[in-house]
Design a protein around this motif. Structure first.
Motif, PDB file in Angstrom:
ATOM      1  N   ASP A  19       0.827  -1.211   0.000  1.00 21.91           N
ATOM      2  CA  ASP A  19       0.000   0.000   0.000  1.00 21.91           C
ATOM      3  C   ASP A  19       0.859   1.258   0.000  1.00 21.91           C
ATOM      4  OD1 ASP A  19      -2.358  -1.380  -0.105  1.00 21.91           O
ATOM      5  OD2 ASP A  19      -2.812  -1.204   2.042  1.00 21.91           O
TER       6      ASP A  19
ATOM      7  N   LYS B 285       2.093   1.721  -3.418  1.00 20.37           N
ATOM      8  CA  LYS B 285       1.001   2.174  -4.274  1.00 20.37           C
ATOM      9  C   LYS B 285       0.742   3.665  -4.091  1.00 20.37           C
ATOM     10  CE  LYS B 285      -3.719   0.775  -5.550  1.00 20.37           C
ATOM     11  NZ  LYS B 285      -4.812  -0.183  -5.234  1.00 20.37           N
ATOM     12  N   ALA B 286       0.730   4.116  -2.826  1.00 22.04           N
ATOM     13  CA  ALA B 286       0.489   5.538  -2.548  1.00 22.04           C
ATOM     14  C   ALA B 286       1.625   6.404  -3.085  1.00 22.04           C
ATOM     15  CB  ALA B 286       0.315   5.755  -1.042  1.00 22.04           C
TER      16      ALA B 286
ATOM     17  N   ASP C   8     -11.589   6.776  -6.446  1.00 18.25           N
ATOM     18  CA  ASP C   8     -11.769   6.088  -5.166  1.00 18.25           C
ATOM     19  C   ASP C   8     -13.244   5.948  -4.831  1.00 18.25           C
ATOM     20  OD1 ASP C   8     -12.655   8.384  -3.428  1.00 18.25           O
ATOM     21  OD2 ASP C   8     -10.681   9.175  -3.938  1.00 18.25           O
TER      22      ASP C   8
ATOM     23  N   ALA D  23      -4.751   9.184  -3.081  1.00 21.21           N
ATOM     24  CA  ALA D  23      -3.576   8.311  -3.053  1.00 21.21           C
ATOM     25  C   ALA D  23      -3.656   7.299  -1.917  1.00 21.21           C
ATOM     26  CB  ALA D  23      -2.307   9.154  -2.911  1.00 21.21           C
ATOM     27  N   PHE D  24      -4.273   7.667  -0.802  1.00 18.54           N
ATOM     28  CA  PHE D  24      -4.389   6.774   0.351  1.00 18.54           C
ATOM     29  C   PHE D  24      -5.739   6.074   0.384  1.00 18.54           C
ATOM     30  CE2 PHE D  24      -1.373  10.140   1.235  1.00 18.54           C
ATOM     31  CZ  PHE D  24      -0.246   9.395   1.577  1.00 18.54           C
ATOM     32  N   GLU D  25      -6.760   6.739  -0.130  1.00 18.74           N
ATOM     33  CA  GLU D  25      -8.101   6.161  -0.141  1.00 18.74           C
ATOM     34  C   GLU D  25      -8.172   4.893  -1.002  1.00 18.74           C
ATOM     35  OE1 GLU D  25     -12.003   5.780   0.991  1.00 18.74           O
ATOM     36  OE2 GLU D  25     -10.546   7.236   1.729  1.00 18.74           O
TER      37      GLU D  25
ATOM     38  N   THR E  10      -6.016   2.566  -1.178  1.00 13.86           N
ATOM     39  CA  THR E  10      -5.332   1.441  -0.534  1.00 13.86           C
ATOM     40  C   THR E  10      -6.251   0.795   0.504  1.00 13.86           C
ATOM     41  OG1 THR E  10      -4.372   2.702   1.298  1.00 13.86           O
ATOM     42  CG2 THR E  10      -3.167   2.688  -0.794  1.00 13.86           C
TER      43      THR E  10
ATOM     44  N   ASN F 179      -6.243   3.814   4.094  1.00 10.05           N
ATOM     45  CA  ASN F 179      -7.355   4.650   3.622  1.00 10.05           C
ATOM     46  C   ASN F 179      -7.823   5.669   4.651  1.00 10.05           C
ATOM     47  OD1 ASN F 179      -8.428   2.624   5.235  1.00 10.05           O
ATOM     48  ND2 ASN F 179     -10.352   2.520   4.115  1.00 10.05           N
TER      49      ASN F 179
END
Length: 396
Positions: A8, A11-12, A34, A73-75, A77, A81
């Motif tokens: 994650d 990914k971010a 997202d 970017a975090f949502e 994952t 999230n």
């Protein structure tokens, strides 16, 4: 860190790297992908943009869009999230401002109940919340913006930099409400927050004064729903700040005969926690604050929030971004009245408390803009000047 979490993180980071490239190369705005509740609203707004590119779109929309993409970017994952990428910076800045907080706590420790000159202290604390707005991590690109100077002295030191000041009118309006009620009972005040850290601390001090002196019976703190403009307050920041003020032990020898410690700071933190537990203070997030809408559109875009704000006797809007949204991101002639620049946004009487960090403003006396430009043609970008502007018109 688990293998999934590592994936994650990668990914971010990859998403943010791609976003950085899109900004640098002036790519077209991308639709959000997202699952957050505001995605459809954002995508509709993106589709409506006449010039949907980073370098040429309306600056307010572009800035808000970038922070929403950072959230994405975090949502997207599984394990990140709910992650606030700015949390560490906010927490560090809080710690670096402890000395100033202790000085303010010492000033208030004589028990607010014993303060007789209510108007003088109301105005001093309101102006302290203004200069607290200088502490803005989004303006400093994340560099240290802790409060290092004596905040009580700062109010007097910066008096000439307060270029539009309706403090007296704000006080008179609130006292009139108190006199019409039973000792402030039923007087609800909303504070639309800006930055966490020292600014939130002085906002809490001001709110404490309103409750203690029976100028208000309840305070609602309005905060952001997602990490926003680096240092903006989230519900977590509000709760964490009060908990830290209750529990932080701080002691430093300033001079041979003066030691600064956290005893008074801890005491007011305990009182604030009680306010929250008893429902005197509340903190709520609303999605509207992290959409790119100017505030005059609120009635159509979020009528429930507009009606909720209308329950307040007065609303304090903190900071530069809120001011820009109040002004509709319009480059008004600087002598335009504050009321006119609001473009019909009047859920209740309202106050803008803002240090100037963007080149739009209203409500200045004739010649003031020219005078300031002569001194420094970049004065609107530095946060060294402030306004406290009041509009009393009530929407029908």
């Amino acid at each position: 860190m688990s293998m999934i979490a590592r994936d994650d993180v990668k990914k971010a980071i990859g998403f943010l790297s791609k976003l950085k490239n899109e900004i640098q190369t002036n790519k077209r705005f991308q639709l959000l992908l997202d699952k957050d509740s505001d995605v459809n609203k954002w995508n509709d707004l993106i589709a409506e943009q006449q010039d949907p590119y980073y370098f040429t779109a309306i600056w307010l929309f572009t800035e808000c869009y970038v922070y929403r993409r950072i959230r994405e970017a975090f949502e997207i994952t599984k394990s990140l999230n709910k992650f606030d990428p700015f949390r560490v910076q906010k927490d560090i800045t809080f710690g670096q401002s402890l000395e100033a907080m202790c000085l303010v706590a010492n000033h208030l420790s004589k028990k607010l109940e014993e303060i007789n000159n209510i108007k003088e202290n109301f105005i001093k604390l309101l102006r302290m919340t203004l200069w607290g707005n200088k502490c803005d991590l989004s303006l400093s690109a994340g560099e240290d913006v802790s409060q290092a100077t004596n905040p009580m002295a700062m109010v007097d030191l910066w008096q000439d930099n307060l270029i539009s000041d309706d403090s007296n009118s704000v006080y008179d309006a609130l006292i009139n409400l108190v006199q019409c009620s039973e000792g402030g009972q039923g007087v609800l005040v909303d504070i639309v927050c800006d930055n966490a850290g020292y600014e939130l601390f002085v906002d809490l001090c001001f709110a404490d004064f309103l409750i203690t002196k029976k100028i208000a019976s309840k305070i609602r703190f309005r905060v952001k729903a997602i990490p926003w403009f680096v240092s903006d307050v989230l519900v977590r920041d509000f709760i964490w700040t009060i908990d830290k003020i209750c529990s932080t032990h701080f002691k430093r020898e300033i001079t041979s005969d003066f030691t600064l410690d956290s005893l008074n700071l801890n005491a007011i933190g305990v009182k604030w926690k009680q306010y929250v537990d008893e429902g005197i203070w509340s903190c709520q997030s609303d999605e509207f604050w992290t959409l790119p809408h100017e505030f005059f559109k609120m009635k159509d875009q979020d009528n429930d929030l507009y009606k909720s704000l209308g329950e307040a006797a007065i609303i304090f809007f903190k900071g530069d971004l809120n001011y820009r949204k109040l002004m509709g991101e319009m480059n008004w002639p600087p002598t335009t009245s504050f009321e006119h620049a609001l473009r019909g946004f009047f859920p209740a009487p309202l106050v803008a408390v803002r240090t100037v960090k963007a080149d739009l403003i209203s409500g200045l006396p004739p010649g003031k803009m020219e005078e300031l430009n002569e001194k420094d043609n970049q004065w609107m970008e530095k946060g060294d000047y402030g306004v406290i502007q009041y509009c009393s018109k009530k929407d029908s």
